[in-house]
Design an enzyme around this catalytic site. Structure first.
Site, PDB file in Angstrom:
ATOM      1  N   TYR A  35       8.410  -7.029   7.075  1.00  0.00           N
ATOM      2  CA  TYR A  35       8.449  -5.594   7.392  1.00  0.00           C
ATOM      3  C   TYR A  35       8.516  -4.779   6.104  1.00  0.00           C
ATOM      4  O   TYR A  35       9.354  -3.892   5.952  1.00  0.00           O
ATOM      5  CB  TYR A  35       9.636  -5.312   8.331  1.00  0.00           C
ATOM      6  CG  TYR A  35       9.398  -4.142   9.249  1.00  0.00           C
ATOM      7  CD1 TYR A  35       8.519  -4.251  10.322  1.00  0.00           C
ATOM      8  CD2 TYR A  35      10.032  -2.921   9.028  1.00  0.00           C
ATOM      9  CE1 TYR A  35       8.277  -3.160  11.156  1.00  0.00           C
ATOM     10  CE2 TYR A  35       9.798  -1.834   9.864  1.00  0.00           C
ATOM     11  CZ  TYR A  35       8.923  -1.973  10.923  1.00  0.00           C
ATOM     12  OH  TYR A  35       8.689  -0.899  11.757  1.00  0.00           O
ATOM     13  N   GLY A  36       7.632  -5.159   5.152  1.00  0.00           N
ATOM     14  CA  GLY A  36       7.623  -4.477   3.863  1.00  0.00           C
ATOM     15  C   GLY A  36       6.789  -3.212   3.910  1.00  0.00           C
ATOM     16  O   GLY A  36       7.263  -2.135   4.270  1.00  0.00           O
ATOM     17  N   GLY A  99       6.673 -14.371  -0.941  1.00  0.00           N
ATOM     18  CA  GLY A  99       7.522 -14.681   0.221  1.00  0.00           C
ATOM     19  C   GLY A  99       6.813 -15.635   1.185  1.00  0.00           C
ATOM     20  O   GLY A  99       7.446 -16.483   1.821  1.00  0.00           O
ATOM     21  N   GLN A 100       5.494 -15.500   1.292  1.00  0.00           N
ATOM     22  CA  GLN A 100       4.735 -16.387   2.179  1.00  0.00           C
ATOM     23  C   GLN A 100       4.850 -17.840   1.725  1.00  0.00           C
ATOM     24  O   GLN A 100       4.906 -18.747   2.550  1.00  0.00           O
ATOM     25  CB  GLN A 100       3.255 -15.977   2.190  1.00  0.00           C
ATOM     26  CG  GLN A 100       3.007 -14.670   2.917  1.00  0.00           C
ATOM     27  CD  GLN A 100       1.544 -14.260   2.916  1.00  0.00           C
ATOM     28  OE1 GLN A 100       0.653 -15.079   2.732  1.00  0.00           O
ATOM     29  NE2 GLN A 100       1.298 -12.981   3.133  1.00  0.00           N
ATOM     30  N   HIS A 121      -4.540 -10.859   3.670  1.00  0.00           N
ATOM     31  CA  HIS A 121      -4.974 -11.165   2.312  1.00  0.00           C
ATOM     32  C   HIS A 121      -5.358 -12.641   2.295  1.00  0.00           C
ATOM     33  O   HIS A 121      -4.650 -13.461   2.893  1.00  0.00           O
ATOM     34  CB  HIS A 121      -3.794 -10.915   1.368  1.00  0.00           C
ATOM     35  CG  HIS A 121      -4.171 -10.740  -0.076  1.00  0.00           C
ATOM     36  ND1 HIS A 121      -5.463 -10.560  -0.510  1.00  0.00           N
ATOM     37  CD2 HIS A 121      -3.404 -10.706  -1.202  1.00  0.00           C
ATOM     38  CE1 HIS A 121      -5.470 -10.410  -1.824  1.00  0.00           C
ATOM     39  NE2 HIS A 121      -4.231 -10.497  -2.261  1.00  0.00           N
ATOM     40  N   GLY A 150      -0.258   0.205   3.246  1.00  0.00           N
ATOM     41  CA  GLY A 150       0.289   0.264   4.596  1.00  0.00           C
ATOM     42  C   GLY A 150       0.687   1.684   4.986  1.00  0.00           C
ATOM     43  O   GLY A 150       0.563   2.099   6.135  1.00  0.00           O
ATOM     44  N   ASP A 205     -10.330  -8.198  -3.823  1.00  0.00           N
ATOM     45  CA  ASP A 205      -9.080  -7.439  -3.758  1.00  0.00           C
ATOM     46  C   ASP A 205      -8.321  -7.497  -5.089  1.00  0.00           C
ATOM     47  O   ASP A 205      -7.868  -6.470  -5.606  1.00  0.00           O
ATOM     48  CB  ASP A 205      -8.211  -8.013  -2.630  1.00  0.00           C
ATOM     49  CG  ASP A 205      -7.078  -7.086  -2.259  1.00  0.00           C
ATOM     50  OD1 ASP A 205      -7.350  -6.068  -1.604  1.00  0.00           O
ATOM     51  OD2 ASP A 205      -5.926  -7.365  -2.641  1.00  0.00           O
ATOM     52  N   GLU A 241      -5.883  17.957 -17.361  1.00  0.00           N
ATOM     53  CA  GLU A 241      -7.249  17.514 -17.667  1.00  0.00           C
ATOM     54  C   GLU A 241      -7.440  16.010 -17.463  1.00  0.00           C
ATOM     55  O   GLU A 241      -8.551  15.520 -17.506  1.00  0.00           O
ATOM     56  CB  GLU A 241      -7.605  17.878 -19.119  1.00  0.00           C
ATOM     57  CG  GLU A 241      -7.789  19.369 -19.360  1.00  0.00           C
ATOM     58  CD  GLU A 241      -8.955  19.986 -18.574  1.00  0.00           C
ATOM     59  OE1 GLU A 241      -9.771  19.236 -18.012  1.00  0.00           O
ATOM     60  OE2 GLU A 241      -9.004  21.223 -18.505  1.00  0.00           O
ATOM     61  N   SER A 267     -19.954  22.411 -13.230  1.00  0.00           N
ATOM     62  CA  SER A 267     -20.709  23.199 -14.217  1.00  0.00           C
ATOM     63  C   SER A 267     -21.769  22.326 -14.891  1.00  0.00           C
ATOM     64  O   SER A 267     -21.631  21.094 -14.960  1.00  0.00           O
ATOM     65  CB  SER A 267     -19.752  23.748 -15.271  1.00  0.00           C
ATOM     66  OG  SER A 267     -19.339  22.702 -16.128  1.00  0.00           O
TER      67      SER A 267
HETATM   68  N1  LIG Z   1       0.900  -3.376   0.407  1.00  0.00           N
HETATM   69  C1  LIG Z   1      -0.194  -3.095   1.075  1.00  0.00           C
HETATM   70  O1  LIG Z   1      -0.407  -1.948   1.449  1.00  0.00           O
HETATM   71  C2  LIG Z   1      -1.213  -4.159   1.415  1.00  0.00           C
HETATM   72  C3  LIG Z   1      -2.536  -3.800   1.668  1.00  0.00           C
HETATM   73  C4  LIG Z   1      -3.430  -4.760   2.129  1.00  0.00           C
HETATM   74  C5  LIG Z   1      -2.982  -6.064   2.290  1.00  0.00           C
HETATM   75  N2  LIG Z   1      -1.700  -6.406   1.989  1.00  0.00           N
HETATM   76  C6  LIG Z   1      -1.247  -7.790   2.206  1.00  0.00           C
HETATM   77  O2  LIG Z   1      -0.307  -7.778   3.272  1.00  0.00           O
HETATM   78  C7  LIG Z   1       0.682  -8.773   3.049  1.00  0.00           C
HETATM   79  C8  LIG Z   1       2.044  -8.110   3.026  1.00  0.00           C
HETATM   80  O3  LIG Z   1       2.073  -7.257   1.901  1.00  0.00           O
HETATM   81  P1  LIG Z   1       3.165  -6.130   1.710  1.00  0.00           P
HETATM   82  O4  LIG Z   1       2.771  -5.334   0.499  1.00  0.00           O
HETATM   83  O5  LIG Z   1       3.441  -5.464   2.989  1.00  0.00           O
HETATM   84  O6  LIG Z   1       4.370  -7.062   1.294  1.00  0.00           O
HETATM   85  P2  LIG Z   1       5.774  -6.626   0.773  1.00  0.00           P
HETATM   86  O7  LIG Z   1       6.058  -5.218   1.078  1.00  0.00           O
HETATM   87  O8  LIG Z   1       5.963  -7.076  -0.617  1.00  0.00           O
HETATM   88  O9  LIG Z   1       6.601  -7.590   1.753  1.00  0.00           O
HETATM   89  C9  LIG Z   1       7.896  -7.551   1.781  1.00  0.00           C
HETATM   90  C10 LIG Z   1       8.313  -8.355   3.003  1.00  0.00           C
HETATM   91  O10 LIG Z   1       8.371  -9.732   2.635  1.00  0.00           O
HETATM   92  C11 LIG Z   1       9.738 -10.155   2.827  1.00  0.00           C
HETATM   93  N3  LIG Z   1      10.038 -11.190   1.831  1.00  0.00           N
HETATM   94  C12 LIG Z   1       9.755 -11.167   0.514  1.00  0.00           C
HETATM   95  N4  LIG Z   1      10.178 -12.308  -0.055  1.00  0.00           N
HETATM   96  C13 LIG Z   1      10.734 -13.062   0.929  1.00  0.00           C
HETATM   97  C14 LIG Z   1      11.313 -14.350   0.981  1.00  0.00           C
HETATM   98  N5  LIG Z   1      11.427 -15.093  -0.102  1.00  0.00           N
HETATM   99  N6  LIG Z   1      11.745 -14.795   2.181  1.00  0.00           N
HETATM  100  C15 LIG Z   1      11.644 -14.048   3.296  1.00  0.00           C
HETATM  101  N7  LIG Z   1      11.104 -12.818   3.311  1.00  0.00           N
HETATM  102  C16 LIG Z   1      10.640 -12.334   2.143  1.00  0.00           C
HETATM  103  C17 LIG Z   1      10.538  -8.879   2.656  1.00  0.00           C
HETATM  104  O11 LIG Z   1      11.819  -9.004   3.195  1.00  0.00           O
HETATM  105  P3  LIG Z   1      13.078  -8.466   2.323  1.00  0.00           P
HETATM  106  O12 LIG Z   1      12.910  -6.998   2.224  1.00  0.00           O
HETATM  107  O13 LIG Z   1      14.235  -8.919   3.092  1.00  0.00           O
HETATM  108  O14 LIG Z   1      12.951  -9.099   0.976  1.00  0.00           O
HETATM  109  C18 LIG Z   1       9.661  -7.912   3.431  1.00  0.00           C
HETATM  110  O15 LIG Z   1       9.767  -8.108   4.818  1.00  0.00           O
HETATM  111  C19 LIG Z   1       0.325  -9.446   1.729  1.00  0.00           C
HETATM  112  O16 LIG Z   1      -0.456 -10.578   1.994  1.00  0.00           O
HETATM  113  C20 LIG Z   1      -0.496  -8.395   1.012  1.00  0.00           C
HETATM  114  O17 LIG Z   1      -1.363  -8.946   0.057  1.00  0.00           O
HETATM  115  C21 LIG Z   1      -0.807  -5.479   1.557  1.00  0.00           C
END
Ligand SMILES: NC(=O)c1ccc[n+]([C@@H]2O[C@H](COP(=O)([O-])OP(=O)(O)OC[C@H]3O[C@@H](n4cnc5c(N)ncnc54)[C@H](OP(=O)(O)O)[C@@H]3O)[C@@H](O)[C@H]2O)c1
Length: 353
Positions: A35-36, A99-100, A121, A150, A205, A241, A267
């Site tokens: 839930y990041g 984290g994955q 991703h 997101g 990406d 600028e 211009s």
């Molecule tokens: N960011 C974007 O807008 C975006 C765009 C396109 C695709 N993606 C893809 O979407 C996926 C998610 O990206 P995101 O940016 O949303 O990720 P993110 O914000 O970095 O994800 C954080 C999430 O991962 C959990 N987490 C991190 N380390 C962990 C661990 N060791 N064990 C358990 N949970 C853990 C966090 O929980 P805690 O808070 O408890 O640590 C939180 O729920 C990725 O594959 C990314 O490449 C992202």
């Protein structure tokens, strides 16, 4: 659809309307793990579109509290990662890429026959020699990757718009992987969907974010700002600028009508200079972009990402690097310029529920 001279197939909401997506996913429990940034956007959009969604997030974390604030109910729609993976028939694996890797041993036992493992991703699967993410053979492995943050995925959804996404099927064990993928892509609020594969998704990406989208643009900002400042221009002039005019005036025009239109509506002095200097900038940056692509394709970028992001003090180190950026004169000037905008729009990182 024709993209220049190249024919590409895309999927739009006309060919694959929400009703069809709901029909395809009517018996599925979609478990959004993480839930990041992407997690909340995709989970909330799916929920608002009427799909059956649960969230998996580790407890005792601010992120858990955020999920609760967004209306997910512990024990009903919000669970620990393990429990959500068990309950879900589609596992949307939206933890950070690092984290994955660390949570893979927790999630893998629940990837039983017929389920779908969904990514936004191609990183984990493409670089499986480094991540260890090798899905079982009897599940679907699919991807829908919104081409934006997101935060934008959610904001544009609430505005009735959508963000474009790529989609890919890595493994079709059930015969319905493609339909599941497109239905999820539509469900998370995509504008149109274009097909890719996991490898092309991750290569493009990583190149894009290190290149023009984030890395290159920040480097170019800094270089131009430094030159202007060293030649006696004020911070206000140098920032306007370098950044402000680009983000506030020119890029919105490019977004609406393209670069040629923007050029033809500025211009004649600006047109001439831009057309001449564009060639020089291309010439000097082309070798850097080639080097960047090679670094992505060789797995070196993945290695660096995994090595640094897996360190226990990663967040503290990141905070230091971002502080340095924030406190640089360029971005301090930016903060002042933003505060002086007449509309003083609020730009925050909070997810709009
Ligand atoms: N960011 C974007 O807008 C975006 C765009 C396109 C695709 N993606 C893809 O979407 C996926 C998610 O990206 P995101 O940016 O949303 O990720 P993110 O914000 O970095 O994800 C954080 C999430 O991962 C959990 N987490 C991190 N380390 C962990 C661990 N060791 N064990 C358990 N949970 C853990 C966090 O929980 P805690 O808070 O408890 O640590 C939180 O729920 C990725 O594959 C990314 O490449 C992202």
């Amino acid at each position: 659809m024709k993209f220049g001279a190249t024919e590409e197939e895309v999927v739009t909401r006309e060919e694959f309307p929400m009703e069809k997506a709901k029909e395809v996913l009517k018996d599925e429990t979609i478990a959004v793990i993480g839930y990041g940034v992407q997690g909340p956007a995709q989970a909330l959009n799916l929920r608002d579109n009427g799909f059956h969604v649960i969230v998996g997030q580790r407890k005792n974390s601010k992120t858990w509290d955020k999920a609760v604030q967004h209306g997910w109910k512990p024990g009903e729609t919000l669970f620990e990662i393990e429990e959500a993976a068990k309950r879900g028939t589609i596992i949307q694996y939206l933890l950070s890429d690092a984290g994955q890797i660390s949570s893979w041993p927790v999630v893998k036992p629940f990837l039983t026959a017929g389920k779908a493992l969904y990514f936004s991703h191609g990183f984990g699967v493409t670089f499986s020699d480094q991540t260890g993410i090798i899905p079982p053979k009897d599940i679907d492995v699919i991807l829908a990757a919104p081409k934006g943050s997101g935060t934008s995925v959610r904001r544009l959804f609430l505005q009735g718009k959508g963000i474009n996404s790529s989609f890919a099927v890595f493994q079709d064990a059930t015969g319905k992987a493609r339909a599941r993928t497109i239905a999820l892509g539509i469900g998370v609020g995509s504008g149109y969907l274009f097909e890719t594969d996991f490898k092309r998704e991750v290569y493009s990406d990583l190149t894009g974010e290190r290149g023009t989208l984030m890395g290159a643009i920040a480097g170019i900002f800094e270089a131009q700002y430094e030159v202007l400042r060293s030649k006696g221009h004020t911070p206000s002039e140098a920032f306007n600028e370098t950044v402000e005019e680009l983000t506030q005036s020119l890029m919105p025009l490019v977004a609406e009508n393209g670069m040629d239109w923007m050029y033809s509506n500025c211009s004649t002095t600006a047109q001439r200079g831009a057309l001449d200097w564009k060639k020089k900038f291309k010439e000097v940056t082309l070798p850097v972009f080639k080097e960047l692509y090679e670094s992505v394709a060789s797995g070196a970028e993945a290695k660096r990402t995994i090595d640094t992001c897996s360190k226990p003090d990663y967040r503290e180190r990141l905070a230091e690097e971002l502080k340095e950026l924030r406190e640089s004169e360029l971005w301090q000037a930016g903060a002042t310029v933003r505060s002086l905008r007449p509309e003083k729009e609020k730009v925050g990182d909070s997810m709009i529920v």
